[in-house]
Design a protein around this motif. Structure first.
Motif, PDB file in Angstrom:
ATOM      1  N   ALA A  11       8.455   3.972 -13.501  1.00 36.80           N
ATOM      2  CA  ALA A  11       6.999   3.945 -13.369  1.00 36.80           C
ATOM      3  C   ALA A  11       6.625   4.707 -12.109  1.00 36.80           C
ATOM      4  O   ALA A  11       7.480   5.034 -11.293  1.00 36.80           O
ATOM      5  CB  ALA A  11       6.509   2.499 -13.291  1.00 36.80           C
ATOM      6  N   ASP A  12       5.355   5.004 -11.954  1.00 37.30           N
ATOM      7  CA  ASP A  12       4.900   5.717 -10.761  1.00 37.30           C
ATOM      8  C   ASP A  12       4.563   4.723  -9.663  1.00 37.30           C
ATOM      9  O   ASP A  12       3.849   3.754  -9.886  1.00 37.30           O
ATOM     10  CB  ASP A  12       3.667   6.553 -11.082  1.00 37.30           C
ATOM     11  CG  ASP A  12       3.988   7.755 -11.941  1.00 37.30           C
ATOM     12  OD1 ASP A  12       5.136   8.216 -11.893  1.00 37.30           O
ATOM     13  OD2 ASP A  12       3.095   8.228 -12.656  1.00 37.30           O
ATOM     14  N   TYR A  13       5.070   5.001  -8.482  1.00 40.93           N
ATOM     15  CA  TYR A  13       4.821   4.156  -7.312  1.00 40.93           C
ATOM     16  C   TYR A  13       4.601   5.028  -6.101  1.00 40.93           C
ATOM     17  O   TYR A  13       5.024   6.175  -6.058  1.00 40.93           O
ATOM     18  CB  TYR A  13       6.016   3.238  -7.024  1.00 40.93           C
ATOM     19  CG  TYR A  13       6.158   2.109  -7.988  1.00 40.93           C
ATOM     20  CD1 TYR A  13       5.486   0.921  -7.779  1.00 40.93           C
ATOM     21  CD2 TYR A  13       6.974   2.226  -9.101  1.00 40.93           C
ATOM     22  CE1 TYR A  13       5.618  -0.126  -8.661  1.00 40.93           C
ATOM     23  CE2 TYR A  13       7.104   1.176  -9.986  1.00 40.93           C
ATOM     24  CZ  TYR A  13       6.428   0.007  -9.764  1.00 40.93           C
ATOM     25  OH  TYR A  13       6.548  -1.030 -10.636  1.00 40.93           O
ATOM     26  N   ILE A  14       3.973   4.454  -5.113  1.00 38.43           N
ATOM     27  CA  ILE A  14       3.916   5.045  -3.790  1.00 38.43           C
ATOM     28  C   ILE A  14       4.887   4.247  -2.932  1.00 38.43           C
ATOM     29  O   ILE A  14       4.887   3.025  -2.965  1.00 38.43           O
ATOM     30  CB  ILE A  14       2.500   4.933  -3.178  1.00 38.43           C
ATOM     31  CG1 ILE A  14       1.500   5.743  -3.972  1.00 38.43           C
ATOM     32  CG2 ILE A  14       2.512   5.381  -1.727  1.00 38.43           C
ATOM     33  CD1 ILE A  14       0.074   5.530  -3.511  1.00 38.43           C
ATOM     34  N   HIS A  15       5.701   4.959  -2.190  1.00 36.44           N
ATOM     35  CA  HIS A  15       6.659   4.310  -1.299  1.00 36.44           C
ATOM     36  C   HIS A  15       6.157   4.501   0.123  1.00 36.44           C
ATOM     37  O   HIS A  15       5.978   5.626   0.573  1.00 36.44           O
ATOM     38  CB  HIS A  15       8.032   4.947  -1.485  1.00 36.44           C
ATOM     39  CG  HIS A  15       9.085   4.376  -0.603  1.00 36.44           C
ATOM     40  ND1 HIS A  15      10.279   5.003  -0.404  1.00 36.44           N
ATOM     41  CD2 HIS A  15       9.146   3.251   0.146  1.00 36.44           C
ATOM     42  CE1 HIS A  15      11.025   4.297   0.423  1.00 36.44           C
ATOM     43  NE2 HIS A  15      10.356   3.236   0.772  1.00 36.44           N
ATOM     44  N   LEU A  16       5.893   3.410   0.804  1.00 34.12           N
ATOM     45  CA  LEU A  16       5.560   3.470   2.223  1.00 34.12           C
ATOM     46  C   LEU A  16       6.867   3.255   2.982  1.00 34.12           C
ATOM     47  O   LEU A  16       7.378   2.141   3.052  1.00 34.12           O
ATOM     48  CB  LEU A  16       4.529   2.397   2.591  1.00 34.12           C
ATOM     49  CG  LEU A  16       3.180   2.474   1.893  1.00 34.12           C
ATOM     50  CD1 LEU A  16       2.260   1.362   2.384  1.00 34.12           C
ATOM     51  CD2 LEU A  16       2.532   3.826   2.086  1.00 34.12           C
ATOM     52  N   LYS A  17       7.423   4.341   3.483  1.00 28.98           N
ATOM     53  CA  LYS A  17       8.698   4.289   4.195  1.00 28.98           C
ATOM     54  C   LYS A  17       8.436   4.178   5.688  1.00 28.98           C
ATOM     55  O   LYS A  17       7.664   4.942   6.256  1.00 28.98           O
ATOM     56  CB  LYS A  17       9.511   5.547   3.900  1.00 28.98           C
ATOM     57  CG  LYS A  17      10.878   5.519   4.492  1.00 28.98           C
ATOM     58  CD  LYS A  17      11.661   6.748   4.130  1.00 28.98           C
ATOM     59  CE  LYS A  17      13.017   6.668   4.799  1.00 28.98           C
ATOM     60  NZ  LYS A  17      13.770   7.894   4.627  1.00 28.98           N
ATOM     61  N   ALA A  18       9.090   3.236   6.308  1.00 26.76           N
ATOM     62  CA  ALA A  18       8.845   2.931   7.719  1.00 26.76           C
ATOM     63  C   ALA A  18       9.277   4.069   8.635  1.00 26.76           C
ATOM     64  O   ALA A  18      10.278   4.740   8.400  1.00 26.76           O
ATOM     65  CB  ALA A  18       9.575   1.657   8.105  1.00 26.76           C
ATOM     66  N   THR A  19       8.497   4.240   9.697  1.00 26.08           N
ATOM     67  CA  THR A  19       8.840   5.196  10.746  1.00 26.08           C
ATOM     68  C   THR A  19       9.197   4.468  12.039  1.00 26.08           C
ATOM     69  O   THR A  19       9.516   5.098  13.033  1.00 26.08           O
ATOM     70  CB  THR A  19       7.654   6.158  11.015  1.00 26.08           C
ATOM     71  OG1 THR A  19       6.503   5.384  11.356  1.00 26.08           O
ATOM     72  CG2 THR A  19       7.369   7.016   9.797  1.00 26.08           C
TER      73      THR A  19
END
Length: 143
Positions: A61-69
């Protein structure tokens, strides 16, 4: 085990259908307003308020990934979907929602930020927020 929260778009919400681009646009707005707050405080508030980079993620499925900085955070996933519900007259209707997912590797910092982001999104969309602890918050003024 992953945890889930939902923002459901109910009658009276600002949008009836939400796309991933709408969510990205709201996050860019969030970053803009936190930058302005940082200018007023003379502090780099924006990086602390949004310690993630937005990555498009595609699996089944389509997702947005918020990857930590930042070290204290790991990741949050956001997706969109729809479900069949019954409206006030008992008729079947399609309800769109945003799903926030905290994977097993998420930290307490991620959960705090996910709660903050979900409240921000629900307030902007005037939706119904189903939090991680199963409580429900209404951001839609009922008539």
């Amino acid at each position: 085990m992953a945890e889930h929260a939902y923002i459901k778009l109910i009658p009276g919400s600002t949008l009836e259908v939400v796309q991933l681009d709408d969510i990205k646009e709201l996050f860019h707005y969030y970053k803009t307003i936190t930058e302005k707050t940082g200018v007023q405080l003379d502090w780099n508030y924006s990086e602390n308020a949004f310690p993630y980079e937005i990555i498009d993620y595609k699996a089944d499925a389509d997702y947005i990934h918020l990857k930590a900085t930042e070290d204290r955070y790991h990741s949050i996933f956001l997706g969109v979907g729809k479900e069949q519900v019954k409206d006030s007259e008992g008729l079947a209707a399609l309800q769109h929602y945003i799903e926030l997912i905290l994977p097993e590797l998420s930290t307490y910092g991620d959960k705090g930020k996910a709660n903050e982001f979900s409240k921000f999104l629900a307030k902007k969309l005037k939706g119904e927020l189903h939090l991680f602890n199963k409580r429900v918050m209404q951001y839609n003024l009922k008539k």
